[in-house]
Scaffold this active site. Sequence first.
Site, PDB file in Angstrom:
ATOM      1  N   ALA A  81     -52.005   9.754  -6.292  1.00  0.00           N
ATOM      2  CA  ALA A  81     -53.487   9.868  -7.258  1.00  0.00           C
ATOM      3  C   ALA A  81     -53.865  11.350  -6.896  1.00  0.00           C
ATOM      4  CB  ALA A  81     -54.510   8.940  -6.844  1.00  0.00           C
ATOM      5  N   GLY A 137     -50.424   5.804  -4.976  1.00  0.00           N
ATOM      6  CA  GLY A 137     -49.748   6.153  -6.333  1.00  0.00           C
ATOM      7  C   GLY A 137     -48.923   5.139  -7.011  1.00  0.00           C
ATOM      8  N   GLU A 158     -46.826   2.758  -6.178  1.00  0.00           N
ATOM      9  CA  GLU A 158     -47.058   1.622  -7.258  1.00  0.00           C
ATOM     10  C   GLU A 158     -46.566   1.695  -8.299  1.00  0.00           C
ATOM     11  OE1 GLU A 158     -51.647   2.903  -5.876  1.00  0.00           O
ATOM     12  OE2 GLU A 158     -51.754   0.596  -5.552  1.00  0.00           O
ATOM     13  N   GLU A 197     -53.323   4.614   1.394  1.00  0.00           N
ATOM     14  CA  GLU A 197     -54.589   4.918   1.201  1.00  0.00           C
ATOM     15  C   GLU A 197     -55.100   4.365   2.443  1.00  0.00           C
ATOM     16  OE1 GLU A 197     -51.908   3.528  -0.336  1.00  0.00           O
ATOM     17  OE2 GLU A 197     -52.527   3.992  -2.117  1.00  0.00           O
TER      18      GLU A 197
HETATM   19  N1  T1G Z   1     -54.312  14.491  -4.217  1.00  0.00           N
HETATM   20  C1  T1G Z   1     -54.302  15.837  -4.268  1.00  0.00           C
HETATM   21  N2  T1G Z   1     -53.705  16.657  -3.723  1.00  0.00           N
HETATM   22  C2  T1G Z   1     -53.196  16.444  -2.129  1.00  0.00           C
HETATM   23  C3  T1G Z   1     -52.349  15.178  -2.556  1.00  0.00           C
HETATM   24  C4  T1G Z   1     -52.803  14.296  -3.703  1.00  0.00           C
HETATM   25  N3  T1G Z   1     -52.349  13.170  -3.293  1.00  0.00           N
HETATM   26  N4  T1G Z   1     -51.567  15.179  -1.766  1.00  0.00           N
HETATM   27  C5  T1G Z   1     -50.945  16.292  -1.737  1.00  0.00           C
HETATM   28  N5  T1G Z   1     -51.881  17.311  -2.182  1.00  0.00           N
HETATM   29  C6  T1G Z   1     -52.193  18.685  -1.659  1.00  0.00           C
HETATM   30  C7  T1G Z   1     -52.510  18.714  -1.039  1.00  0.00           C
HETATM   31  O1  T1G Z   1     -54.115  19.649  -0.416  1.00  0.00           O
HETATM   32  C8  T1G Z   1     -51.559  20.667  -0.325  1.00  0.00           C
HETATM   33  O2  T1G Z   1     -52.923  21.440  -1.215  1.00  0.00           O
HETATM   34  C9  T1G Z   1     -51.221  20.380  -1.426  1.00  0.00           C
HETATM   35  O3  T1G Z   1     -50.889  19.869  -2.022  1.00  0.00           O
HETATM   36  C10 T1G Z   1     -49.109  20.741  -0.269  1.00  0.00           C
HETATM   37  O4  T1G Z   1     -49.897  19.106   0.412  1.00  0.00           O
HETATM   38  C11 T1G Z   1     -54.319   4.635  -6.978  1.00  0.00           C
HETATM   39  C12 T1G Z   1     -55.686   5.859  -5.151  1.00  0.00           C
HETATM   40  C13 T1G Z   1     -47.181  14.094   0.440  1.00  0.00           C
HETATM   41  C14 T1G Z   1     -46.907  14.104   2.881  1.00  0.00           C
HETATM   42  O5  T1G Z   1     -52.511   9.802   0.554  1.00  0.00           O
HETATM   43  O6  T1G Z   1     -49.636  12.618   2.300  1.00  0.00           O
HETATM   44  O7  T1G Z   1     -52.577   7.573  -4.616  1.00  0.00           O
HETATM   45  O8  T1G Z   1     -53.418  22.903   0.532  1.00  0.00           O
HETATM   46  O9  T1G Z   1     -48.888  20.489   2.590  1.00  0.00           O
HETATM   47  O10 T1G Z   1     -47.025  19.126   4.790  1.00  0.00           O
HETATM   48  O11 T1G Z   1     -53.636   3.468  -4.680  1.00  0.00           O
HETATM   49  O12 T1G Z   1     -49.623  16.044   1.779  1.00  0.00           O
HETATM   50  O13 T1G Z   1     -51.906  24.030  -0.950  1.00  0.00           O
HETATM   51  O14 T1G Z   1     -54.256  23.524  -1.486  1.00  0.00           O
HETATM   52  O15 T1G Z   1     -49.743  17.908   2.465  1.00  0.00           O
HETATM   53  O16 T1G Z   1     -45.399  19.218   2.161  1.00  0.00           O
HETATM   54  C15 T1G Z   1     -52.428   8.294  -1.972  1.00  0.00           C
HETATM   55  C16 T1G Z   1     -51.344  12.671   0.830  1.00  0.00           C
HETATM   56  C17 T1G Z   1     -53.649   9.150  -2.517  1.00  0.00           C
HETATM   57  C18 T1G Z   1     -50.492  11.487  -0.219  1.00  0.00           C
HETATM   58  C19 T1G Z   1     -46.817  16.454   1.905  1.00  0.00           C
HETATM   59  N6  T1G Z   1     -51.375   9.536  -1.062  1.00  0.00           N
HETATM   60  N7  T1G Z   1     -50.114  13.823   0.803  1.00  0.00           N
HETATM   61  O17 T1G Z   1     -46.779  17.275   2.951  1.00  0.00           O
HETATM   62  O18 T1G Z   1     -47.851  19.399   1.550  1.00  0.00           O
HETATM   63  S1  T1G Z   1     -55.078   7.253  -3.258  1.00  0.00           S
HETATM   64  C20 T1G Z   1     -51.494  10.087  -0.113  1.00  0.00           C
HETATM   65  C21 T1G Z   1     -49.732  14.177   1.726  1.00  0.00           C
HETATM   66  C22 T1G Z   1     -54.295   6.911  -4.314  1.00  0.00           C
HETATM   67  C23 T1G Z   1     -53.542   5.000  -5.206  1.00  0.00           C
HETATM   68  C24 T1G Z   1     -53.985   6.022  -4.554  1.00  0.00           C
HETATM   69  C25 T1G Z   1     -48.629  15.188   2.408  1.00  0.00           C
HETATM   70  C26 T1G Z   1     -47.202  14.659   1.522  1.00  0.00           C
HETATM   71  P1  T1G Z   1     -52.748  23.178  -0.833  1.00  0.00           P
HETATM   72  P2  T1G Z   1     -49.166  18.890   2.061  1.00  0.00           P
HETATM   73  P3  T1G Z   1     -46.515  18.605   2.880  1.00  0.00           P
END
Ligand code: T1G
Length: 699
Positions: free
Chosen positions: A62, A103, A106, A126
């Site tokens: 998400a 997500g 999922e 999450e």
């Molecule tokens: N949402 C919004 N922005 C995100 C994002 C996300 N899920 N993941 C990364 N970004 C942005 C980040 O802020 C950065 O922005 C750019 O993308 C590059 O990220 C329904 C509710 C995937 C391992 O927790 O772990 O799904 O600084 O620098 O080092 O059940 O990003 O460039 O402006 O981290 O290559 C669950 C979070 C969400 C994964 C890549 N998902 N992301 O790492 O790049 S909640 C997460 C990461 C959810 C569902 C629930 C890492 C990455 P900017 P980065 P990276």
Amino acid sequence: MSKVTTSKISGVAVLTLDNAPVNGLGLALRTALNKAFRDAMEDAEVTAIVLIGAGRMFSAGADISEFGTPNSMKPPSLPEIINMIEAAERPIVAAIHGNALGGGLELALGCHYRVAQAGANLGLPEVSLGIIPGAGGTQRLPRVIAVERALDVIVSGKPLKAEKAKELGLVDFLADGDLVEAAVKFCGSLPEGNGALRPTRAREDNLGPAREKPDIFEGYRKSMARRARGLDAPYAAVECVESCLFKEFDDGLQFERDTFKRLVASDQSRALRHAFFVERAATKIDGLPKDTAKQNIEYAAVVGCGTMGVGIAMNFANAGIPVTVLETKDEFLQKGLGVIRKNYAASVAKGRISQDEMDGRMSLISGIADFNQLGEPDVVIEAVFEKMDVKKQLFNELDGLMPAKTILATNTSTLDVNEIASATGRPEKVIGTHFFSPANVMRLQENVRGYKTSDETISTIMALAKKLGKVGVLVGVCDGFVGNRMLHAYTRQANFLLEEGALPQEVDKAIFNFGFPMGPFAMGDLAGLDVGWLIRKARNKDKPNNLRYSPIADRICEKGRFGQKTSAGWYLYKEGSRAPVPDPEIEQLILDVSEELGFDRRAIGEQEIVERCIYTMINEGAKILTEGISQRPGDIDTVWLHGYGFPRQRGGPMFYADSVGLKQVYDVISTLYDKYGDWLEPAPLLRDLAEAGKGFGDL
Ligand code: T1G
């Protein structure tokens, strides 16, 4: 350009999610996917559907930045889309590369099959955001892999590699060539007609055995207690997985959704999401063009093979960068290399790395005792004795020996980087790279810019931090930079509390209960009391310090008690144990100092301890912002979250201050100032924001 493009290959519709940078499943992508999927299902020629991600990953889940905004609740919701996919009457296959997280996984779990590229990460992180999987993850994953393993994935938040996921049954086929080709071919290998359909919700084979072992969950709650201390989401995750065994699928989904909605609105989740974003924002340097040139760091050198030098050298080897350690005394060099070998062997024993990986990393590390064997490193990091004249002399020598390209970095934890740079003819190439002990474990890298440090040097060292897997934060020069300056303010208050009536174990307990892994006195014993003693003596000698500090710590050091390394410091340590034991001798020493200073000792409660320590730290942080030593409040939070174990579910000192309310913080600091004077003067920024009813987040 649509967020989802559709192509057809041999009757298989390939839907490509395309929402840079991580295919975040925000409203725009959900809307496009919903439409593209329905269109594909209306095409009678389509025999199967493949979902795949554009760019470097399947999907990071998400869009976290959408949480708390109306878009996050606007249809089509992710659960609706996933339920639609799962109910499709043609086989749906997820083709995964890079990351399928949250997500994203999922969504893949709603598909009937999953094909993945070797090395891809599949996870449900999450809980690290203070929430739980809210789109079916806690109900579907236990139907695909063993319940105990599903618990691990969901509660730890740690991703599985595709190979492991295949072993567990989460991935059905590992693709080694072109992913689209492999996925389309996989579709062709499925049985004809409904036999190929495999809705996850109907897969009950894993649940039966788990229902026979209801104590799985109690056992898991006990096993996770330490790492989940003070956190809500991990326990909620266990509850949702447990419900999966005893509720109808749709009831389980509803329970999960209700739990998710409760958590996403919680203070802990807001703080954890803040931590996620500010850690990334810290890599952006105000005034530094994104395209600033960077030097490649292909070969590094570390001078000094003590605790810090060893950890720093391991950081380079871990990142695949050849590194030479220079230590003029061969016995220290051999000792340091022995510690590196022992550290890696311990990781191999714990299964964290393989023997091959250890051998590979060891082969990248060489040790020398002669400066002339250094070669031409792109960066040299000094980790020698924390004394200005020693560092200046070393940098002067290196300046004469190293090629013009070499960056000279100092690991000093408090000394003036400008003064160190003045010992060289290349101040534009001098920078501080302050690692935190143990340097190969702690993620923070405080990069200290001198007045003359060039943009290229800053850009190069910030990129190096990312390459080393560190969280790089750029700070300015002052006594203690950001972290240690605030630590000094906090520990000074902790010592004053002892004079007024508290005991070390009471202060440590209050700070532990606030969420730190340990309090200031136990931490001092771990780090070694002699370091602080040395700094205090140097500070008083170099610059007469009109700021009173408590004499207690010095008196403990004068007894040769430096903490765990001498089995005695603030506490006693039994042979082979790291557990702090209160020492009546220290208690008496404290009582004597109180009497000497004329204090009538009084009982001091946990709330006052927390306010005195944490609010003082916040006040110092506000001064740091005004002086331009830190770019933004989020950078200060990042320093404390990654360098000092500030409880992540409170977001860091500046975020925490906003959650308390700056008026409350300002009032407490003003009262302390009236009572104690000296440098507890409220920071003007704190006062102004408090009076305006604003927070640091408004900066
Ligand atoms: N949402 C919004 N922005 C995100 C994002 C996300 N899920 N993941 C990364 N970004 C942005 C980040 O802020 C950065 O922005 C750019 O993308 C590059 O990220 C329904 C509710 C995937 C391992 O927790 O772990 O799904 O600084 O620098 O080092 O059940 O990003 O460039 O402006 O981290 O290559 C669950 C979070 C969400 C994964 C890549 N998902 N992301 O790492 O790049 S909640 C997460 C990461 C959810 C569902 C629930 C890492 C990455 P900017 P980065 P990276």
